[in-house]
Design an enzyme around this catalytic site. Structure first.
Site, short mmCIF file in Angstrom:
data_model
loop_
_atom_site.label_atom_id
_atom_site.label_comp_id
_atom_site.label_asym_id
_atom_site.label_seq_id
_atom_site.Cartn_x
_atom_site.Cartn_y
_atom_site.Cartn_z
N HIS A 57 0.87 -1.18 0.00
CA HIS A 57 0.00 0.00 0.00
C HIS A 57 0.91 1.24 0.00
O HIS A 57 0.91 2.04 0.93
CB HIS A 57 -0.94 -0.03 1.20
N TRP A 80 -13.49 2.53 4.66
CA TRP A 80 -12.28 3.33 4.81
C TRP A 80 -12.68 4.59 5.56
O TRP A 80 -13.46 5.36 5.03
CB TRP A 80 -11.67 3.71 3.45
N TYR A 117 -14.99 5.55 -4.28
CA TYR A 117 -15.35 6.76 -3.53
C TYR A 117 -16.33 7.66 -4.27
O TYR A 117 -17.16 8.30 -3.64
CB TYR A 117 -14.08 7.57 -3.21
N GLU A 121 -12.48 -0.66 -0.07
CA GLU A 121 -12.50 0.68 0.53
C GLU A 121 -13.73 1.42 0.05
O GLU A 121 -14.06 1.39 -1.14
CB GLU A 121 -11.28 1.54 0.11
N GLU A 134 -3.62 11.22 5.75
CA GLU A 134 -4.24 11.15 4.43
C GLU A 134 -3.27 11.69 3.36
O GLU A 134 -3.53 12.71 2.72
CB GLU A 134 -5.59 11.89 4.45
N TRP A 135 -2.13 11.01 3.23
CA TRP A 135 -1.18 11.24 2.14
C TRP A 135 -0.86 12.73 1.97
O TRP A 135 -0.51 13.39 2.95
CB TRP A 135 -1.70 10.57 0.86
N ASN A 161 -2.37 -2.35 -3.56
CA ASN A 161 -3.47 -1.41 -3.42
C ASN A 161 -3.34 -0.31 -4.47
O ASN A 161 -2.33 0.39 -4.52
CB ASN A 161 -3.45 -0.76 -2.04
N GLU A 162 -4.34 -0.17 -5.32
CA GLU A 162 -4.45 0.96 -6.23
C GLU A 162 -3.18 1.29 -7.00
O GLU A 162 -2.60 2.37 -6.82
CB GLU A 162 -4.92 2.20 -5.46
C1 PNW Z 1 -7.20 5.67 -1.51
N1 PNW Z 1 -7.26 10.18 -6.20
O1 PNW Z 1 -6.42 6.68 -2.04
C2 PNW Z 1 -6.20 4.87 -0.69
O2 PNW Z 1 -6.19 3.49 -0.91
C3 PNW Z 1 -6.20 5.21 0.76
O3 PNW Z 1 -4.93 4.94 1.29
C4 PNW Z 1 -6.66 6.64 0.96
O4 PNW Z 1 -6.51 7.07 2.28
C5 PNW Z 1 -8.11 6.69 0.51
O5 PNW Z 1 -8.25 6.24 -0.81
C6 PNW Z 1 -8.72 8.07 0.63
O6 PNW Z 1 -8.04 8.98 -0.18
C7 PNW Z 1 -6.71 7.51 -3.08
O7 PNW Z 1 -6.72 11.30 -6.12
C8 PNW Z 1 -6.04 8.71 -3.08
O8 PNW Z 1 -7.96 9.85 -7.16
C9 PNW Z 1 -6.21 9.59 -4.11
C10 PNW Z 1 -7.07 9.26 -5.15
C11 PNW Z 1 -7.75 8.05 -5.15
C12 PNW Z 1 -7.56 7.18 -4.11
#
Ligand code: PNW
Length: 480
Positions: free
Chosen positions: A121, A424, A297, A377, A431-432, A165-166
Site C-alpha cells: 500500500h 475506509w 469513492y 475501501e 491522508e497522504w 493497493n491501487e
Molecule cells: C485511496 N485520487 O487513495 C487509498 O487506498 C487510501 O490509502 C486513501 O486514504 C483513501 O483512498 C482516501 O483517499 C486515493 O486522487 C487517493 O484519485 C487519491 C485518489 C484516489 C484514491
C-alpha cells in the site's frame, strides 16, 4: 417504510487501514525509510509538513485497536504490511519488523477477526526507489520475493492476500503527477511503473500460489465511475472513454482478460515504450485470482474542454492544481464539478455509481471466471467537530455509508458476486498529501493524546455488522 436489507450470512464486515497511514514507529525495530518518509520530509509536498512518523501510533497500540474492532463487531480487518519493516534494504529479511505483523495477526485471530492482508500500500523502501523504483523491472521481482518472505511467516494464519493497493495511484500520482511519493513528473516512467506494478502483482500471485494453492489471492484497484459532461458531444464521450481507459481498464483488463485495452494503447501510441512488455508478461499478469478488491469513492464528470467556455474551465483547473495531469496521453481532459454533493475531499458522492460499477465488473470481467468482488475501501472524509468529550456526530458520513451499503445490496440482488465490505477507514489517519487535515475514520483519533473515540457512524456500522442488515433508522434520502 423502507424494508430491512439483509446481507448474506457469510458477508464480511470490515474496516481498512494502511501501514504508513496509521503505524508510526518510523524507525522502530530496524525499519528503514519508505518513499513516503522521504516525500513527506520534502518541503512543500505534504500539507503543513505532516508525516507518518507517529501517525496513530498503531505499532504500539495494536492490542487496543483490535479490541476496538471487536467492539465494532468487525468480522474482518484489512491492513497492509510495511515493506521497509520487513526488508529494510529491499532484499534481506528483518525478523524483528516482520514479527509485528505476526503479533497483529495473532491478536486478530484471538478476537475472531479475519486478517485481510495487503502486501503493498504505497510504502516502497526508499532503497528500491534509489535503484530506479517502479519504472524498473527489477522492482517487480523484488515484490514477489517480499511476498514469499511474508508468506513464510504468516501463511499458516492468513488466508486472504492482496498484492497491491491501487496501482493507478502508485504509477500516475507518484510518477506522472508527482502528487504522491516519489513525486516524479515523468509520463513515460509512469507507464513503465504501471506495467511493472502489474507484473509484480502477477509474479507475487505465482509465488504465493506455488507455496499454497488454496490461498485467496487478488489485488485491489481504484475505480472511478466516469461520465461525459455532455453525453451528446463526441469529444466529451471520447474524454470519458479515455479516462475510464486509463483509470479503470488499463489495470483490470490485463489482470482479468490478459491484454491491455487496445484503444488505450492507441491513445498512448507515442508514449508507451516499445520494449516495455516482454513475452510472457501478460500471462503472468493474468495469473488466476480469487478476489478483485474494489475501492470506490466517487464519480467524476469529464470534458474535452473543446469550446471556449470549457477550455477556460480547463485552464482555471490547471492553474488551481498547479501540477501535471495524472492522465498521461489525455492531458486535455478535465474534470468538472456538476454541483452534486461532495465530500471534504471535493469528491462527488454517488451511491448508484457503486452498484453500477459492481455489476459492470461482474459482467465484463470477474463473473465468468468465478472471481469474487469485495469492496475493499469506501468511505468519506468529513470535517467533523467533536463535542467537549471528543464525541463526533457525523450524519453525513453515516448517510454516505448507509447509501453505499444499500448500493452494494442492490448489486447483490441484481446478481453481482460481492463477498464483503470494508469501510475506509477504521481510524482517522495520515491522508497522504493532505496530512492529518482530512478525516476518514469512523473512529476519531485525538492526535495529541492518541485517544480513540468511535463516532456516531461507528456505532451505526457496529449495529449493521453485528446484525448483518441495515434497517431504516432515520438516514436521509440518497443524493441521487
Ligand atoms: C485511496 N485520487 O487513495 C487509498 O487506498 C487510501 O490509502 C486513501 O486514504 C483513501 O483512498 C482516501 O483517499 C486515493 O486522487 C487517493 O484519485 C487519491 C485518489 C484516489 C484514491
Amino acid at each position: 417504510m423502507t424494508p430491512d436489507l439483509t446481507f448474506p450470512q457469510d458477508f464480511l464486515w470490515g474496516a481498512a487501514t494502511a501501514s504508513y497511514q496509521i503505524e508510526g514507529a518510523g524507525d522502530a525495530d530496524g525499519r528503514s525509510d519508505s518513499i513516503w518518509d522521504t516525500y513527506a520530509r520534502t518541503p512543500g509536498q505534504v500539507l503543513h509538513g505532516h508525516d507518518g512518523s507517529v501517525a496513530c501510533d498503531h505499532y504500539h497500540r495494536y492490542p487496543q485497536d483490535v479490541a476496538l474492532m471487536r467492539e465494532l463487531n468487525l468480522s474482518s480487518y484489512r491492513f497492509s504490511v510495511a515493506w521497509p519493516r520487513v526488508m529494510p534494504d529491499g532484499r534481506t529479511l528483518n525478523p524483528a519488523g516482520l514479527d509485528f505483523y505476526s503479533r497483529l495477526v495473532d491478536e486478530l485471530l484471538e478476537a475472531d477477526i479475519v486478517p485481510w492482508l495487503t502486501l503493498y500500500h504505497w510504502d516502497l523502501p526508499q532503497v528500491l526507489e534509489d535503484a530506479g523504483g517502479w519504472p524498473e523491472r527489477d522492482t517487480a521481482l523484488r515484490l514477489a520475493d517480499y511476498a514469499g518472505a511474508v508468506h513464510d511467516a504468516l501463511g499458516d494464519r492468513v488466508r486472504h492476500w492482496t498484492t497491491l493497493n491501487e496501482p493507478w495511484c502508485s504509477a500516475f500520482l507518484g510518477y506522472a503527477q508527482g502528487r504522491h511519493a516519489p513525486g516524479r513528473t515523468e509520463p513515460t516512467s509512469a507507464l513503465r511503473a504501471a506495467h511493472h506494478l502489474l507484473l509484480g502483482h502477477g509474479l507475487a500471485v505465482e509465488e504465493l500460489r506455488r507455496r499454497d494453492p488454496s490461498l485467496q489471492l487478488g489485488l485491489t484497484l481504484n475505480f472511478t465511475d466516469t461520465r461525459p459532461l455532455d453525453p451528446a458531444s463526441p469529444r466529451d464521450l471520447d474524454a470519458a472513454r479515455r479516462i475510464d481507459g486509463m483509470a479503470n481498464r488499463l489495470f483490470v483488463e490485463p489482470v482479468t482478460l490478459g491484454a491491455y485495452p487496445a484503444d488505450v494503447l492507441e491513445d498512448l501510441r507515442e508514449l508507451w515504450p516499445q520494449d516495455l512488455v516482454h513475452e510472457g508478461d501478460l500471462a503472468t499478469i493474468s495469473a488466476p485470482i480469487d478476489v478483485l478488491g474494489v475501492n470506490y469513492y466517487a464519480t467524476q464528470t469529464v470534458t474535452a474542454g473543446c469550446d471556449p467556455e470549457r477550455a477556460s474551465v480547463a485552464a482555471a483547473q490547471a492553474r488551481r492544481h498547479d501540477s501535471p495531469s495524472p492522465s498521461v496521453g489525455s492531458e486535455h481532459v478535465v474534470t468538472v464539478r456538476r454541483g452534486v454533493p461532495v465530500s471534504d475531499m471535493g469528491w462527488e458522492i454517488s451511491p448508484t455509481g457503486l452498484s453500477d460499477l459492481l455489476l459492470r465488473l461482474h459482467k465484463d470481467y470477474t463473473g465468468a471466471a468465478g472471481v469474487r468482488l469485495y469492496v475493499t475501501e469506501n468511505g468519506m472524509a468529513d470535517d467533523d467537530v467533536p463535542d467537549a468529550n471528543g464525541y463526533v456526530e457525523d450524519p453525513d458520513r453515516l448517510n454516505y455509508l448507509d447509501h453505499h451499503l444499500r448500493a452494494v445490496h442492490d448489486s447483490l440482488q441484481r446478481g453481482a458476486d460481492v463477498g464483503g465490505y470494508f469501510v475506509w477507514s477504521l481510524l482517522d489517519n495520515f491522508e497522504w498529501a493532505w496530512g492529518y487535515t482530512k478525516r476518514f475514520g469512523i473512529v476519531r483519533v485525538d492526535y495529541d493524546t492518541q485517544e480513540r473515540i468511535p463516532k456516531a457512524s461507528a456505532r451505526w456500522y457496529a449495529d449493521v455488522a453485528g446484525s448483518g442488515r441495515i434497517d431504516h433508522n432515520g438516514a436521509g434520502a440518497p443524493p441521487e
